[in-house]
Design an enzyme around this catalytic site. Structure first.
Site, PDB file in Angstrom:
ATOM      1  N   GLU A  64      -5.019   3.947   5.768  1.00 11.98           N
ATOM      2  CA  GLU A  64      -4.641   3.644   4.380  1.00 11.98           C
ATOM      3  C   GLU A  64      -4.884   4.837   3.451  1.00 11.98           C
ATOM      4  OE1 GLU A  64      -5.710  -0.270   2.713  1.00 11.98           O
ATOM      5  OE2 GLU A  64      -6.382   0.819   0.945  1.00 11.98           O
ATOM      6  N   SER A 123     -10.889  -0.057   2.824  1.00 14.70           N
ATOM      7  CA  SER A 123     -10.229  -0.294   4.119  1.00 14.70           C
ATOM      8  C   SER A 123      -9.693   1.012   4.671  1.00 14.70           C
ATOM      9  CB  SER A 123      -9.070  -1.271   3.941  1.00 14.70           C
ATOM     10  OG  SER A 123      -9.552  -2.477   3.418  1.00 14.70           O
ATOM     11  N   ARG A 168       0.833  -1.215   0.000  1.00 15.70           N
ATOM     12  CA  ARG A 168       0.000   0.000   0.000  1.00 15.70           C
ATOM     13  C   ARG A 168       0.864   1.261   0.000  1.00 15.70           C
ATOM     14  NH1 ARG A 168      -3.235  -3.712  -0.213  1.00 15.70           N
ATOM     15  NH2 ARG A 168      -2.048  -3.736  -2.094  1.00 15.70           N
TER      16      ARG A 168
HETATM   17  C1  LIG Z   1     -15.485   0.644  -1.703  1.00 15.68           C
HETATM   18  C2  LIG Z   1     -13.986   0.788  -1.858  1.00 15.68           C
HETATM   19  C3  LIG Z   1     -13.181  -0.340  -2.009  1.00 15.68           C
HETATM   20  C4  LIG Z   1     -11.789  -0.213  -2.162  1.00 15.68           C
HETATM   21  N1  LIG Z   1     -11.041  -1.338  -2.306  1.00 15.68           N
HETATM   22  C5  LIG Z   1      -9.690  -1.245  -2.458  1.00 15.68           C
HETATM   23  C6  LIG Z   1      -8.888  -2.421  -2.604  1.00 15.68           C
HETATM   24  O1  LIG Z   1      -9.381  -3.540  -2.621  1.00 15.68           O
HETATM   25  N2  LIG Z   1      -7.552  -2.274  -2.730  1.00 15.68           N
HETATM   26  C7  LIG Z   1      -6.965  -1.041  -2.735  1.00 15.68           C
HETATM   27  O2  LIG Z   1      -5.724  -0.984  -2.859  1.00 15.68           O
HETATM   28  N3  LIG Z   1      -7.690   0.089  -2.615  1.00 15.68           N
HETATM   29  C8  LIG Z   1      -9.042   0.022  -2.477  1.00 15.68           C
HETATM   30  N4  LIG Z   1      -9.793   1.149  -2.321  1.00 15.68           N
HETATM   31  C9  LIG Z   1      -9.128   2.459  -2.305  1.00 15.68           C
HETATM   32  C10 LIG Z   1      -9.145   3.203  -3.667  1.00 15.68           C
HETATM   33  O3  LIG Z   1     -10.203   2.791  -4.477  1.00 15.68           O
HETATM   34  C11 LIG Z   1      -7.852   3.054  -4.448  1.00 15.68           C
HETATM   35  O4  LIG Z   1      -6.765   3.464  -3.677  1.00 15.68           O
HETATM   36  C12 LIG Z   1      -7.883   3.839  -5.756  1.00 15.68           C
HETATM   37  O5  LIG Z   1      -6.732   3.546  -6.516  1.00 15.68           O
HETATM   38  C13 LIG Z   1      -7.960   5.343  -5.545  1.00 15.68           C
HETATM   39  O6  LIG Z   1      -8.201   5.941  -6.814  1.00 15.68           O
HETATM   40  P1  LIG Z   1      -8.840   7.360  -6.968  1.00 15.68           P
HETATM   41  O7  LIG Z   1      -8.776   7.721  -8.404  1.00 15.68           O
HETATM   42  O8  LIG Z   1     -10.168   7.378  -6.332  1.00 15.68           O
HETATM   43  O9  LIG Z   1      -7.818   8.260  -6.122  1.00 15.68           O
HETATM   44  P2  LIG Z   1      -8.154   9.571  -5.277  1.00 15.68           P
HETATM   45  O10 LIG Z   1      -8.918   9.183  -4.065  1.00 15.68           O
HETATM   46  O11 LIG Z   1      -8.714  10.623  -6.154  1.00 15.68           O
HETATM   47  O12 LIG Z   1      -6.692   9.993  -4.832  1.00 15.68           O
HETATM   48  C14 LIG Z   1      -5.987   9.198  -3.879  1.00 15.68           C
HETATM   49  C15 LIG Z   1      -4.587   9.793  -3.706  1.00 15.68           C
HETATM   50  O13 LIG Z   1      -3.869   9.660  -4.924  1.00 15.68           O
HETATM   51  C16 LIG Z   1      -3.528  10.934  -5.449  1.00 15.68           C
HETATM   52  N5  LIG Z   1      -3.744  10.863  -6.903  1.00 15.68           N
HETATM   53  C17 LIG Z   1      -4.847  10.470  -7.573  1.00 15.68           C
HETATM   54  N6  LIG Z   1      -4.616  10.499  -8.891  1.00 15.68           N
HETATM   55  C18 LIG Z   1      -3.349  10.922  -9.052  1.00 15.68           C
HETATM   56  C19 LIG Z   1      -2.525  11.170 -10.187  1.00 15.68           C
HETATM   57  N7  LIG Z   1      -2.950  10.972 -11.428  1.00 15.68           N
HETATM   58  N8  LIG Z   1      -1.258  11.604  -9.960  1.00 15.68           N
HETATM   59  C20 LIG Z   1      -0.784  11.814  -8.700  1.00 15.68           C
HETATM   60  N9  LIG Z   1      -1.522  11.607  -7.607  1.00 15.68           N
HETATM   61  C21 LIG Z   1      -2.784  11.153  -7.781  1.00 15.68           C
HETATM   62  C22 LIG Z   1      -4.447  11.933  -4.765  1.00 15.68           C
HETATM   63  O14 LIG Z   1      -3.839  13.216  -4.690  1.00 15.68           O
HETATM   64  C23 LIG Z   1      -4.580  11.295  -3.394  1.00 15.68           C
HETATM   65  O15 LIG Z   1      -3.452  11.572  -2.619  1.00 15.68           O
HETATM   66  C24 LIG Z   1     -11.194   1.067  -2.164  1.00 15.68           C
HETATM   67  C25 LIG Z   1     -12.003   2.202  -2.009  1.00 15.68           C
HETATM   68  C26 LIG Z   1     -13.386   2.060  -1.852  1.00 15.68           C
HETATM   69  C27 LIG Z   1     -14.241   3.286  -1.702  1.00 15.68           C
END
Ligand SMILES: Cc1cc2nc3c(=O)[nH]c(=O)nc-3n(C[C@H](O)[C@H](O)[C@H](O)COP(=O)(O)OP(=O)(O)OC[C@H]3O[C@@H](n4cnc5c(N)ncnc54)[C@H](O)[C@@H]3O)c2cc1C
Length: 363
Positions: A355, A253, A176
């Protein structure tokens, strides 16, 4: 799944106190100083540079599924990543390397790879958010993580003001984590994944998944079966976004599984005497990864445990903290997170770490 992203309403006022809540899966977060949408890699760079030239802090936000944004919001420019697309950039008889724009919805990508018979992402089905965010915390689930298939990342380096390619070996991928997490330096523009041309999944590594598929750990199954089974297991835990299910108003999580030195693990086992063996997996070196969900549950915070303002532990998964009422504040969510973290520490002496990325709030 493309509708995971809220699109900005035309003429909407970013300083409205409810603004950032629209863009996070928790439905929490206050106002933005300014909100810019970027629909291509060039535009992402441009919007970030524009904010820098105004001397404003920048928050890159994509699916908003791994952030907890404070009630006071973000007093700078929020750049919404909405670039789309994927293309094959290299291939041979066995593999294909696909370059994916940062804003491509992750599960759309996984579905497309399964459909085309490209193996390597199938166990990551149903994870919300964008492809460009997957390297940030080395997204993983059900025995797969993106570090296994990412060959490189194209990023805008804000320190040197230029676009660079970063090989996977230099991304610092860990459990992570990566060089990108908690760093303002890099804005990911696209990600390259090398996938196997195969109708079959990689060897199934996760016991629960193998059991659900009716196979042994190490077996391979049709990609489509792996995807369907992962989606079914995730839905049962509230881990697939569903607008009608308040248990999914979360960041997935909330805490990572603690990684303990052998000595600390033995101490935990002593403190857990009478509660059964704490579920644990061997980590790299002489460390043990322990189930955060088990620790939380045994410390007295079971599924459905309610905190202030109707925030609650998901009724389906102990690790997910939810804005169950839909009307809570970030302050209430972090208060619940603190209570759980402190309760687990008091009971077992084990520190829990969040996380998601916390923005203008802290636990
Ligand atoms: C229901 C649910 C289930 C989930 N299950 C999992 C799982 O099984 N495994 C897991 O690992 N995660 C899980 N997650 C967490 C999440 O979905 C992931 O971490 C996902 O990759 C986040 O993507 P996002 O586009 O929503 O990022 P955001 O929430 O928009 O951003 C997260 C972070 O990344 C940065 N960021 C985003 N895009 C960029 C970019 N292009 N360049 C630089 N920085 C960037 C943001 O500034 C922030 O710091 C889950 C979340 C939810 C709500």
């Amino acid at each position: 799944m493309s509708d995971v992203y809220a699109e900005p309403a035309t003429g909407a006022d970013p300083t409205d106190p409810a603004t950032l809540a629209r863009y996070t899966t928790l439905r929490l977060g206050g106002a933005a100083g300014r909100l810019d949408t970027a629909t291509s890699a060039d535009e992402i760079v441009q919007k970030v540079q524009d904010a820098e030239s105004r001397d404003e802090p920048v928050l890159v936000l994509a699916g908003g599924s791994n952030v907890v944004i404070g009630d006071q919001g973000f007093a700078g420019t929020v750049v919404l990543i909405r670039s789309r697309g994927l293309r094959v950039v290299a291939e041979d008889a066995e593999t294909v390397t696909v370059r994916v724009e940062a804003g491509e919805p992750w599960d759309d990508l996984v579905a497309a790879t399964v459909e085309r018979g490209w193996s390597g992402l199938e166990c990551l089905s149903g994870i919300p958010g964008s492809a460009g965010a997957t390297p940030i915390q080395n997204v993983g689930a059900y025995g797969q993580e993106v570090a296994e298939t990412i060959t490189g990342v194209e990023a805008y380096d804000r320190t040197h003001g230029k676009v660079v390619r970063i090989d996977a070996a230099d991304c610092g991928f860990a459990y992570r984590g990566s060089i990108f997490k908690y760093s303002d330096r890099w804005v990911v523009l696209s990600v390259d994944f090398r996938l196997a041309r195969s109708p079959l999944s990689g060897p199934v590594r996760y016991v629960e998944l193998a059991r659900a598929l009716g196979v042994e750990v190490g077996d391979r199954v049709p990609l489509i079966d792996a995807r369907a089974t992962v989606l079914r297991l995730r839905a049962g835990k509230g881990m697939v976004l569903d607008a009608d299910d308040p248990d999914t108003r979360s960041v997935g999580s909330f805490f990572t599984n603690p990684v303990l030195e052998r000595e600390a693990y033995e101490l935990l086992r002593e403190r857990a005497a009478g509660l059964g063996e704490p579920p644990a997996w061997p980590g790299a070196g002489d460390v043990v990864k322990v189930s955060a969900a088990w620790l939380i549950d045994k410390a007295g915070f079971g599924k459905g445990y309610v905190g202030p303002e109707g925030v609650a532990i998901s009724s389906k998964h102990t690790l997910a903290l939810t804005n169950r009422s839909g009307t809570a504040s970030t302050a209430a969510l972090v208060a619940l997170a603190r209570e759980i973290r402190d309760g687990v520490h008091d009971r077992f002496g084990v520190p829990l770490h969040p996380e998601p990325v916390l923005i203008n709030c802290t636990i």
